[in-house]
Design an enzyme around this catalytic site. Sequence first.
Site, PDB file in Angstrom:
ATOM      1  N   SER A  96       0.654  -1.356  -0.054  1.00 43.34           N
ATOM      2  CA  SER A  96      -0.200  -0.023   0.075  1.00 43.34           C
ATOM      3  C   SER A  96       1.044   1.309  -0.175  1.00 43.34           C
ATOM      4  O   SER A  96       0.290   2.395  -0.075  1.00 43.34           O
ATOM      5  CB  SER A  96      -1.091   0.316   1.152  1.00 43.34           C
ATOM      6  OG  SER A  96      -1.905  -0.848   1.046  1.00 43.34           O
ATOM      7  N   LYS A  99       0.266   3.850  -2.593  1.00 39.03           N
ATOM      8  CA  LYS A  99      -0.752   4.948  -2.625  1.00 39.03           C
ATOM      9  C   LYS A  99      -0.153   6.183  -2.317  1.00 39.03           C
ATOM     10  O   LYS A  99      -0.904   7.308  -2.708  1.00 39.03           O
ATOM     11  CB  LYS A  99      -1.875   4.589  -1.232  1.00 39.03           C
ATOM     12  CG  LYS A  99      -2.623   3.595  -1.620  1.00 39.03           C
ATOM     13  CD  LYS A  99      -3.603   3.118  -0.553  1.00 39.03           C
ATOM     14  CE  LYS A  99      -4.646   1.694  -0.887  1.00 39.03           C
ATOM     15  NZ  LYS A  99      -3.837   0.809  -0.200  1.00 39.03           N
ATOM     16  N   SER A 156      -5.896   3.744   4.433  1.00 38.02           N
ATOM     17  CA  SER A 156      -5.396   2.892   3.412  1.00 38.02           C
ATOM     18  C   SER A 156      -6.626   2.178   2.549  1.00 38.02           C
ATOM     19  O   SER A 156      -6.226   0.975   2.256  1.00 38.02           O
ATOM     20  CB  SER A 156      -4.149   1.745   3.902  1.00 38.02           C
ATOM     21  OG  SER A 156      -3.543   1.297   2.719  1.00 38.02           O
ATOM     22  N   LYS A 259       3.283   6.659   4.604  1.00 29.52           N
ATOM     23  CA  LYS A 259       2.254   5.482   4.217  1.00 29.52           C
ATOM     24  C   LYS A 259       2.761   4.058   4.270  1.00 29.52           C
ATOM     25  O   LYS A 259       4.018   3.794   4.015  1.00 29.52           O
ATOM     26  CB  LYS A 259       2.020   5.628   2.630  1.00 29.52           C
ATOM     27  CG  LYS A 259       0.982   4.811   2.143  1.00 29.52           C
ATOM     28  CD  LYS A 259      -0.595   5.108   2.691  1.00 29.52           C
ATOM     29  CE  LYS A 259      -1.329   4.216   2.683  1.00 29.52           C
ATOM     30  NZ  LYS A 259      -1.267   3.054   3.697  1.00 29.52           N
TER      31      LYS A 259
END
Length: 417
Positions: A96, A99, A156, A259
């Site tokens: 993730s 992102k 997320s 992130k």
Amino acid sequence: MKREFKFILINLVCLLLSLTICLSAAMAVPAAPNPAKTQQTEGNQGLKPAPKDGAGSKSSSASQLETTAETAILMDYSSGQILFDKNMHQPRPMASVTKLMTMLLICEAEAQGKIKMTDKVVVSEHAAGMGGSQIFLEPGEEMTAKELLISIATGSANDASVAMAEQIAGSEEAFVAMMNDKAKEMGLKNTHFSNPTGLPADNHYTSAYDMAQILRECLRYPLFREVSAIYEYDLRGGEFKLWNTNKLLKWYPGADAGKTGWTNEASYCLAASAKRDGLRLVSVVLGCPMPRTHFQETIKLFNYGFARYKAVNLAEAGQVIKEMKVGKGEVDKVKVITKDPVGMVVPKGQEKFVQGKINLPDMLDAPVKKGQVIGNYVLTKDGREVLKVDLVAARDVKKASPLQLLNDMLDRVYSLD
């Protein structure tokens, strides 16, 4: 007499045999290794060639730091100097952390006026069908772009990521093409995207160095800094609670953006930023082996950087450096600003060896274009140039009409009285 002679002869033979054995043993012993050669060989095993892209160089003391991450980097945000790296150009799945590029394109679209954060986004069946981390969007449900962006940054959310991708590009596939175009534009050589979520897919990878550059670009947008720093958020009027997966926001003083990511293929990953005493560091760790180790390894990198280095910041990106005179223009002055931050990091105690010099002409003649390079801001250390940042015009200045030029001339004439 014969017995004595025989005894002496036997002793001589034994003595000769002993000398022969000793000489043979001495010749068989290998030569002592050359200490210098041994040290050089061992040292070369841990060295990596300097990055070919000129992004920076690793500190010679970085060998004193170890990390369990498969790949890692610690970078100064302002200058891009590399303070530590481990296999920083090695491609790996990123989960993730993907992102960050998704959010970068969202923030870029907002800054360019292509979308507004108040826009209502209608969720498609495709977006609602995303698995993994999600906010359980329903087909046809409406949310603002801001709510979806916050859901991506904090929770997320895969469904929110695809919903925003479709809102900006028309389809997930078109958005992925935008992601790869942006990576190419940024010169990222070890990155390719197959989706905006980070869910496992073929041909979906990045490197620690490339992801650090993506995070640096994200941090240029106030919108990204705002949503990335949110630790908890009430969605749907408080019916759904979002908690930021980046626990460093609570655990590490100065941490304010980043992130996380995890899949079986990628293991535990984290790209994060922290700022203390004017020094902002960017860290990326990919492929950490166990739960929470991506936080532990990032803290280790941040501690290393803040303990050893000092920021020398002379100007922020977009800072006004001077207001310059403009000849033959609709206005007589224009602000000159920095295109990028002007600063660097140095080992503590070496700040006094850094100097800055501004190079600008005395005046400008219209027309002047917004973003036009007017001069530069040069940073030197020990007399050697280490950074050059363009100084650009903050706005357009059109050429004045003949009537305005005549009016300006008359004003000057009358002012002499």
